[in-house]
Scaffold this motif. Structure first.
Motif, short mmCIF file in Angstrom:
data_model
loop_
_atom_site.label_atom_id
_atom_site.label_comp_id
_atom_site.label_asym_id
_atom_site.label_seq_id
_atom_site.Cartn_x
_atom_site.Cartn_y
_atom_site.Cartn_z
N TYR A 34 -30.98 21.87 26.86
CA TYR A 34 -31.68 21.81 25.57
C TYR A 34 -30.82 22.40 24.46
O TYR A 34 -30.70 21.81 23.38
N HIS A 35 -30.24 23.56 24.70
CA HIS A 35 -29.48 24.24 23.66
C HIS A 35 -28.26 23.42 23.24
O HIS A 35 -27.91 23.36 22.06
N LEU B 187 -29.54 20.62 21.07
CA LEU B 187 -29.88 21.10 19.73
C LEU B 187 -28.63 21.19 18.86
O LEU B 187 -28.62 20.73 17.71
N TYR C 220 -40.69 16.68 22.33
CA TYR C 220 -40.17 17.53 23.40
C TYR C 220 -41.17 17.68 24.55
O TYR C 220 -40.78 17.86 25.70
N ILE D 4 -36.44 26.74 14.94
CA ILE D 4 -35.47 27.41 15.81
C ILE D 4 -36.01 28.76 16.30
O ILE D 4 -35.92 29.09 17.48
#
Length: 337
Positions: free
Chosen positions: A109-110, A113, A146, A245
């Motif tokens: 995920y990170h 992003l 998501y 965030i």
């Protein structure tokens, strides 16, 4: 009496056994479609002069950035086998050694992003669009999509949680079993009503269905907060990006306590000697890679919000000074006349 739920035997990663089409991939498509719809809805509400082609291009760049970032970050950071560093071409190779299609297993995920943000930023720079305003539209839509990504994880039977005796604990078929020689394993099995008399060495214990926790909290709840609360507040451009965030980082940080640490990495920071298979207060000081990254997300999100307010204040000061200059010049012209 059993005190757990068996993972649905009918639920398989493949939608159709004879075709290489997986629920996880379908959920990604649904996620992007929902985010697209929500951004388009905001564009109509705000009466922005943005065409469907422009929106499609923004999403195309963003999706490409997400997929590249998510896959590359997972392969180079989370996978500790070293195979991707030695053979980078395998990062996007969807077949195993027997040439069976397995898809791209492992996405971060990170990384997604970062990749998505960079891609959209590049596109906005090329087209001279306002990155902060564009990012705000996307940020409040992301969590709704998501939700389906985590449902895809559940369908894959992956990213399950830590061991639990809660009645909604679930036994995932592919979860790592534990040795019945461990006293704590025997205690958990007894509380869950698992008969170990016929088990010779290892037993599969109930786990937190952490994918569903994430789908609900990081998806539905976070989206509802951003969409129905934060979006209604008059905020400077970029503040919604920072809010997303920060919000995601905060929620994910605590859900990580119920999620099984990545088996190839374990705990990045271990300040307690207690095992991390079960979430207890005495293992509260053991932190996963996901928690470290989420802590950085929270810090970056708060800084982003602060930057947004400072940028707005600077613009307002500049506008005020500009008006005062114009007024002063007018007064001078009047005096000269």
């Amino acid at each position: 009496m059993l005190s757990f739920i068996n993972y649905p035997s009918w639920l398989k990663p493949e939608i159709f056994p004879v075709l290489p089409v997986r629920w996880y991939g379908l959920m990604y498509i649904v996620a992007f479609a929902i985010a697209y719809f929500l951004v388009k809805k905001q564009i109509k509400e705000k009466d922005l002069k943005t065409t469907d082609d422009t929106l499609t291009n923004i999403f195309s760049w963003g999706i490409l950035g997400i997929l590249l970032g998510a896959r590359i970050f997972y392969a180079l950071v989370y996978d500790k086998s070293g195979q991707y560093w030695e053979s980078p071409h395998l990062i996007f190779w969807p077949f195993d050694s027997n040439f069976h299609f397995i898809g791209l297993q492992g996405m971060s995920y990170h990384g997604g992003l970062i990749g998505g943000f960079v891609a959209v930023a590049i596109y906005c720079k090329i087209k001279n669009f306002n990155l902060l305003e564009t990012g705000d539209l996307i940020a409040v839509a992301i969590p709704a999509g998501y939700t389906f990504g985590r449902l895809g994880n559940f369908a894959n039977g992956e990213l399950y949680g830590r061991v639990t005796t809660a009645p909604w604990g679930m036994i995932f078929p592919d979860a790592a079993p534990f040795s019945i020689r461990e006293n704590w394993v025997l205690e958990i099995a007894a509380k869950a009503g698992i008969d170990i008399s016929t088990i010779s060495a290892y037993v599969n214990l109930p786990r937190h269905p952490s994918q569903l926790y994430e789908a609900f909290l990081e998806g539905i709840v976070l989206w509802a907060f951003l969409w129905f609360v934060m979006r209604k507040i008059k905020l400077p451009p970029g503040a919604l990006i920072g809010s997303y965030i920060t919000g995601y980082g905060f929620v994910r940080f605590f859900i990580e306590y119920f999620r099984e640490p990545d088996y190839k990495i374990g705990f990045i920071l271990k300040l307690s000697s207690k095992p991390g298979y079960i979430y207890k207060l005495d293992s509260f000081l053991n932190f996963t890679m996901g928690q470290i990254l989420c802590f950085l997300m929270i810090a970056c999100g708060l800084l982003f919000i602060l930057f947004s307010y400072k940028r707005q204040a600077k613009q307002q000061t500049a506008e005020l000074l500009g008006k005062e200059k114009k007024s002063y010049k007018k007064q001078l012209l009047k005096k000269r006349k």
